[in-house]
Structure formats: structure tokens, C-alpha cells
Write a protein that holds these residues in place. Structure first.
Motif, PDB file in Angstrom:
ATOM      1  N   ILE B  57       0.865  -1.150   0.083  1.00 36.90           N
ATOM      2  CA  ILE B  57       0.133  -0.062  -0.024  1.00 36.90           C
ATOM      3  C   ILE B  57       0.835   1.260  -0.072  1.00 36.90           C
ATOM      4  CG2 ILE B  57      -1.844   1.378   1.328  1.00 36.90           C
ATOM      5  CD1 ILE B  57      -2.812  -1.364   2.527  1.00 36.90           C
ATOM      6  N   GLU B  58       0.511   2.027  -0.998  1.00 34.06           N
ATOM      7  CA  GLU B  58       1.389   3.271  -0.998  1.00 34.06           C
ATOM      8  C   GLU B  58       0.295   4.639  -0.856  1.00 34.06           C
ATOM      9  OE1 GLU B  58       3.363   3.948  -4.837  1.00 34.06           O
ATOM     10  OE2 GLU B  58       3.501   5.972  -4.328  1.00 34.06           O
ATOM     11  N   LYS B  59       0.628   5.463   0.258  1.00 34.88           N
ATOM     12  CA  LYS B  59      -0.328   6.631   0.528  1.00 34.88           C
ATOM     13  C   LYS B  59       0.594   7.609  -0.091  1.00 34.88           C
ATOM     14  CE  LYS B  59      -2.436   4.605   4.470  1.00 34.88           C
ATOM     15  NZ  LYS B  59      -3.953   4.487   4.246  1.00 34.88           N
ATOM     16  N   THR B  60      -0.189   8.468  -0.957  1.00 33.46           N
ATOM     17  CA  THR B  60       0.438   9.682  -1.595  1.00 33.46           C
ATOM     18  C   THR B  60      -0.965  10.788  -1.628  1.00 33.46           C
ATOM     19  OG1 THR B  60       1.334  10.475  -3.591  1.00 33.46           O
ATOM     20  CG2 THR B  60      -0.126   8.553  -3.891  1.00 33.46           C
ATOM     21  N   PHE B  61      -0.549  11.575  -2.520  1.00 36.76           N
ATOM     22  CA  PHE B  61      -1.651  12.773  -2.592  1.00 36.76           C
ATOM     23  C   PHE B  61      -1.826  13.064  -4.061  1.00 36.76           C
ATOM     24  CE2 PHE B  61      -0.572  13.552   1.889  1.00 36.76           C
ATOM     25  CZ  PHE B  61      -1.642  14.118   2.168  1.00 36.76           C
ATOM     26  N   ARG B  62      -3.347  13.314  -4.674  1.00 35.81           N
ATOM     27  CA  ARG B  62      -3.462  13.799  -6.054  1.00 35.81           C
ATOM     28  C   ARG B  62      -3.917  15.104  -5.582  1.00 35.81           C
ATOM     29  NH1 ARG B  62      -7.238   9.862  -8.755  1.00 35.81           N
ATOM     30  NH2 ARG B  62      -8.618  10.666  -7.155  1.00 35.81           N
ATOM     31  N   GLY B  63      -2.990  16.078  -5.944  1.00 41.06           N
ATOM     32  CA  GLY B  63      -3.257  17.544  -5.773  1.00 41.06           C
ATOM     33  C   GLY B  63      -3.346  17.525  -4.002  1.00 41.06           C
ATOM     34  N   LYS B  64      -4.616  17.878  -3.483  1.00 43.05           N
ATOM     35  CA  LYS B  64      -4.669  17.935  -2.179  1.00 43.05           C
ATOM     36  C   LYS B  64      -5.412  16.934  -1.431  1.00 43.05           C
ATOM     37  CE  LYS B  64      -4.555  23.075  -1.819  1.00 43.05           C
ATOM     38  NZ  LYS B  64      -4.798  24.227  -1.304  1.00 43.05           N
ATOM     39  N   ILE B  65      -5.776  15.881  -2.455  1.00 42.29           N
ATOM     40  CA  ILE B  65      -6.835  14.725  -1.899  1.00 42.29           C
ATOM     41  C   ILE B  65      -5.699  13.609  -1.707  1.00 42.29           C
ATOM     42  CG2 ILE B  65      -8.644  13.112  -2.585  1.00 42.29           C
ATOM     43  CD1 ILE B  65      -9.400  15.666  -4.677  1.00 42.29           C
ATOM     44  N   PRO B  66      -5.978  12.974  -0.502  1.00 47.37           N
ATOM     45  CA  PRO B  66      -5.248  11.660  -0.004  1.00 47.37           C
ATOM     46  C   PRO B  66      -5.502  10.472  -1.317  1.00 47.37           C
ATOM     47  CG  PRO B  66      -6.373  12.445   1.541  1.00 47.37           C
ATOM     48  CD  PRO B  66      -6.900  13.267   0.537  1.00 47.37           C
ATOM     49  N   LEU B  67      -4.596  10.027  -1.685  1.00 47.86           N
ATOM     50  CA  LEU B  67      -4.699   8.827  -2.806  1.00 47.86           C
ATOM     51  C   LEU B  67      -3.936   7.724  -2.079  1.00 47.86           C
ATOM     52  CD1 LEU B  67      -5.577   7.843  -5.881  1.00 47.86           C
ATOM     53  CD2 LEU B  67      -3.348   8.676  -6.552  1.00 47.86           C
ATOM     54  N   THR B  68      -4.613   6.510  -2.043  1.00 48.98           N
ATOM     55  CA  THR B  68      -4.162   5.154  -1.568  1.00 48.98           C
ATOM     56  C   THR B  68      -4.060   4.384  -2.772  1.00 48.98           C
ATOM     57  OG1 THR B  68      -5.136   5.488   0.675  1.00 48.98           O
ATOM     58  CG2 THR B  68      -4.354   3.514   0.258  1.00 48.98           C
ATOM     59  N   LEU B  69      -2.661   4.152  -2.980  1.00 44.75           N
ATOM     60  CA  LEU B  69      -2.394   2.975  -4.257  1.00 44.75           C
ATOM     61  C   LEU B  69      -2.260   1.627  -3.512  1.00 44.75           C
ATOM     62  CD1 LEU B  69      -0.275   5.066  -6.385  1.00 44.75           C
ATOM     63  CD2 LEU B  69      -2.665   4.392  -6.900  1.00 44.75           C
ATOM     64  N   VAL B  70      -3.040   0.686  -4.154  1.00 45.69           N
ATOM     65  CA  VAL B  70      -2.582  -0.834  -3.662  1.00 45.69           C
ATOM     66  C   VAL B  70      -2.322  -1.573  -4.846  1.00 45.69           C
ATOM     67  CG1 VAL B  70      -3.895  -2.834  -2.564  1.00 45.69           C
ATOM     68  CG2 VAL B  70      -4.683  -0.245  -2.182  1.00 45.69           C
ATOM     69  N   ARG B  71      -1.113  -2.407  -4.657  1.00 44.29           N
ATOM     70  CA  ARG B  71      -0.583  -3.356  -5.695  1.00 44.29           C
ATOM     71  C   ARG B  71      -0.352  -4.650  -5.034  1.00 44.29           C
ATOM     72  NH1 ARG B  71       3.197   0.585  -5.257  1.00 44.29           N
ATOM     73  NH2 ARG B  71       2.771   2.375  -6.376  1.00 44.29           N
ATOM     74  N   LEU B  72      -0.653  -5.779  -6.025  1.00 43.53           N
ATOM     75  CA  LEU B  72      -0.429  -7.175  -5.695  1.00 43.53           C
ATOM     76  C   LEU B  72       1.037  -7.421  -5.654  1.00 43.53           C
ATOM     77  CD1 LEU B  72      -2.511  -9.290  -4.999  1.00 43.53           C
ATOM     78  CD2 LEU B  72      -2.344 -10.133  -7.346  1.00 43.53           C
ATOM     79  N   THR B  73       1.542  -7.971  -4.433  1.00 45.80           N
ATOM     80  CA  THR B  73       3.186  -8.279  -4.764  1.00 45.80           C
ATOM     81  C   THR B  73       3.324  -9.708  -5.525  1.00 45.80           C
ATOM     82  OG1 THR B  73       2.829  -9.497  -2.506  1.00 45.80           O
ATOM     83  CG2 THR B  73       3.444  -7.179  -2.555  1.00 45.80           C
ATOM     84  N   GLU B  74       4.609  -9.868  -5.774  1.00 48.70           N
ATOM     85  CA  GLU B  74       4.692 -11.052  -6.390  1.00 48.70           C
ATOM     86  C   GLU B  74       4.094 -12.571  -5.547  1.00 48.70           C
ATOM     87  OE1 GLU B  74       5.939 -11.991  -9.328  1.00 48.70           O
ATOM     88  OE2 GLU B  74       5.731  -9.879  -9.750  1.00 48.70           O
ATOM     89  N   ASP B  75       4.570 -12.406  -4.099  1.00 52.54           N
ATOM     90  CA  ASP B  75       3.809 -13.256  -3.140  1.00 52.54           C
ATOM     91  C   ASP B  75       2.225 -13.378  -3.199  1.00 52.54           C
ATOM     92  OD1 ASP B  75       6.341 -13.650  -2.345  1.00 52.54           O
ATOM     93  OD2 ASP B  75       6.227 -12.725  -0.186  1.00 52.54           O
ATOM     94  N   GLY B  76       1.736 -12.225  -3.311  1.00 54.80           N
ATOM     95  CA  GLY B  76       0.251 -12.185  -3.697  1.00 54.80           C
ATOM     96  C   GLY B  76       0.049 -13.013  -4.956  1.00 54.80           C
ATOM     97  N   ARG B  77       0.618 -12.595  -5.632  1.00 55.40           N
ATOM     98  CA  ARG B  77       0.194 -13.155  -7.209  1.00 55.40           C
ATOM     99  C   ARG B  77       0.556 -14.581  -7.093  1.00 55.40           C
ATOM    100  NH1 ARG B  77      -0.987 -10.053 -11.311  1.00 55.40           N
ATOM    101  NH2 ARG B  77      -0.014  -8.109 -10.371  1.00 55.40           N
ATOM    102  N   ALA B  78       1.446 -14.980  -6.525  1.00 56.47           N
ATOM    103  CA  ALA B  78       1.795 -16.619  -6.545  1.00 56.47           C
ATOM    104  C   ALA B  78       0.857 -17.238  -5.643  1.00 56.47           C
ATOM    105  CB  ALA B  78       3.343 -16.621  -5.897  1.00 56.47           C
ATOM    106  N   ALA B  79       0.149 -16.632  -4.452  1.00 56.23           N
ATOM    107  CA  ALA B  79      -0.610 -17.328  -3.531  1.00 56.23           C
ATOM    108  C   ALA B  79      -1.960 -17.329  -4.317  1.00 56.23           C
ATOM    109  CB  ALA B  79      -0.629 -16.388  -2.285  1.00 56.23           C
ATOM    110  N   PHE B  80      -2.372 -16.403  -5.048  1.00 59.00           N
ATOM    111  CA  PHE B  80      -3.806 -16.305  -5.811  1.00 59.00           C
ATOM    112  C   PHE B  80      -3.671 -17.269  -6.928  1.00 59.00           C
ATOM    113  CE2 PHE B  80      -6.374 -14.215  -9.324  1.00 59.00           C
ATOM    114  CZ  PHE B  80      -7.605 -14.683  -8.771  1.00 59.00           C
TER     115      PHE B  80
END
Lengths: 208, 92
Positions: B57-80
């Protein structure tokens, strides 16, 4: 398992929901058709005609890059604040739709290159016999496959239309009108879908 | 019977992982709309997946609005992938 497959395809389907690529692809096609129709209608021997043909190439390049920029900007301003941001994973090479869109782009590039060559060399015979049927079939196939892949029947109808209008083309000018006609229909379809997307995805309260 | 991954087996987390497997990254709003979960519920599921190192999970901003980006890790992909294989084996 079928539901899991459906869930993994949802990000791609979501990005197709907003109609933004259709809108920009349609506008691009419309502009390219207009730009080269003007080039076709201008007297070839005049200096204005020659300068315009050169400028048309630059305008055509701007349209291609403008389309990518337009899709990104519209999505950043309209789609993502409403439905959320998603970036697709790198597409697999065996993706049918990816190949269809690549094919469409190649077909359009080939079409414009040939049209320009025709304008410069006035070699209409070769163009009419070989290039135009290939372009019509290529465009039709690309739209049919993309329509089938994304479940968009209107793209398939446009694919059929692209093939049907071929016999009525008169040299290059027919292709320009086809680009203008198809571009208008695709752009209008994109606008309708974008309006539907905006209506069904209101801005979340905190960003409204 | 092969062991089923309990982190992914929960329906809401399975849906989150399936959605992320079709994307490079997605934000909180997209996941919330697609899963129909409340913010709190989605946050707790994301936390569990992050603890298992299946997502980042990466917490960042888009302008002044908080933006939480979520990515699947390699472990997550393998587990799926492994989860799908296991379930396919069980259903066969």
C-alpha cells in the motif's frame, strides 16, 4: 472459478466503460479525415497545396500524440475521481483485443501514408486495386474483433459498415469520407457512453 | 486434501486479490466501488493482506486529495495462482 475470471477482467472492463478511448479515437479519425480531405481538394500544383500536404503530416502526428494525451487527461479529470484509479498490468502478447487495436492503428497509418503517396505521385491505380480493399478489410476486422472482445455491438456494426462502403469509394476521397463518417459515429458513441458513466458514477462526497 | 490459504479464502479478500491480479495498481476508491465494502471493512481486509505480504500500500496525494494506491506483490500473485490451482483440484 468463472467468477474469479470475471473479477480479474473487471479493471479492463472498467476502463472501457467510460467511452473515453472511443471519443478520442473518433475525434482523431474525424480530424485525420478532414485534414487529408482538405489536402486532396487543394490544387496539387499550387504552393499552398504543397505546403499544406507537408503541414498535414505534422497535424496527423499531432493527432496521434494528442489522442494519447487526451485519453490520459480526460481520465485523470473525469473517470478516476468518480470511479477510482486503476492502471492495467502489462498486456500479454496473446491478448486478442490488443492485437486488434495495434492492427487498427497500423491500418490507419498505412492508409494515410498511401493517401499521401497518392497525392504526391498521383498513382491511383495501384491504390484502388490493392491498398483500399486491404485498408477496408483491416479496419473492419479490427473493429469487429474489438467489438466482440469488449462486447460492444456498435463497433461490430461499424466494422460491417467499413466493408460495405468500400465499393462506393471513389479512389482516396472515399476513404477520407469513410474516416470522417466512422470518426463521427465513434465519437458520438463515446460521448453517449461518457455521459452514461458520469451519470452512474457521481463524485464521492469528499471530492465533490 | 490440500491446505487452502485462509488469508485469500475469505470472499472479500479473494475479490480484492482477484481485482488486483488484473491490474498493475488500483486506488482505494476503485476497490471500494468494485467490492461494495465500507471504508472500514475494506481497510481491515487490506491490512490483513498487507500483513501477509500479499499487497503493498502506498499513501500519496493527488493534488490535495489523499490517494491510497494498492498493488499485488509477487507473493500475492503466487498465492492467488496457487489458490486457484488448489480450488480447481478440489472441485474436479
Amino acid at each position: 472459478m468463472e467468477n474469479l475470471d470475471e473479477a480479474t477482467r473487471r479493471p479492463m472492463r472498467y476502463l472501457d466503460e467510460d467511452g473515453v478511448p472511443d471519443l478520442l479515437l473518433g475525434l482523431n479519425s474525424l480530424l485525420v479525415g478532414v485534414i487529408f480531405l482538405i489536402a486532396f481538394l487543394l490544387p496539387k500544383d499550387s504552393s499552398i497545396g504543397r505546403i499544406y500536404i507537408f503541414a498535414a503530416q505534422i497535424l496527423w502526428g499531432c493527432c496521434i500524440f494528442g489522442m494519447r494525451w487526451g485519453i490520459r487527461t480526460l481520465r485523470r479529470k473525469v473517470t478516476f475521481p468518480r470511479g477510482g484509479y486503476v492502471a492495467l498490468a502489462n498486456c500479454k502478447v496473446n491478448s486478442v483485443s490488443l492485437w486488434a487495436w495495434r492492427f487498427l492503428r497500423v491500418a490507419v497509418v498505412v492508409a494515410v501514408t498511401l493517401m499521401t503517396a497518392q497525392l504526391l505521385m498521383k498513382n491511383e491505380g495501384t491504390l484502388q486495386r490493392f491498398a483500399l480493399p486491404m485498408i477496408a478489410i483491416g479496419m473492419s476486422l479490427a473493429m469487429s474483433v474489438a467489438g466482440w472482445r469488449y462486447k460492444l455491438p456498435y463497433l461490430q456494426w461499424l466494422g460491417l459498415f467499413a466493408v460495405c462502403v468500400y465499393p462506393f469509394q471513389r479512389g482516396g476521397v472515399g476513404l477520407y469520407w469513410m474516416l470522417i463518417g466512422l470518426g463521427t459515429v465513434i465519437a458520438v458513441g463515446g460521448v453517449v457512453r461518457l455521459r452514461g458513466f458520469i451519470a452512474s458514477h457521481p463524485l464521492p462526497v469528499e471530492t465533490a | 486434501m490440500s491446505e487452502v490459504d485462509r488469508v485469500i479464502h475469505e470472499p472479500a479478500r479473494l475479490l480484492i486479490v482477484a481485482l488486483l491480479s488484473g491490474a498493475k495498481e488500483a486506488d482505494f476508491l476503485f476497490l471500494q466501488r468494485e467490492t461494495n465494502l465500507t471504508k472500514g471493512n475494506l481497510s481491515s481486509h487490506l491490512m490483513k493482506l498487507e500483513e501477509a505480504n500479499y499487497i503493498e500500500i502506498e499513501k500519496t496525494f493527488r493534488g490535495k486529495i489523499p490517494l491510497t494506491l494498492v498493488r499485488l506483490t509477487e507473493d500475492g500473485r503466487a498465492a492467488f495462482q496457487s489458490y486457484r490451482k488448489t480450488m480447481n483440484g478440489l472441485l474436479r
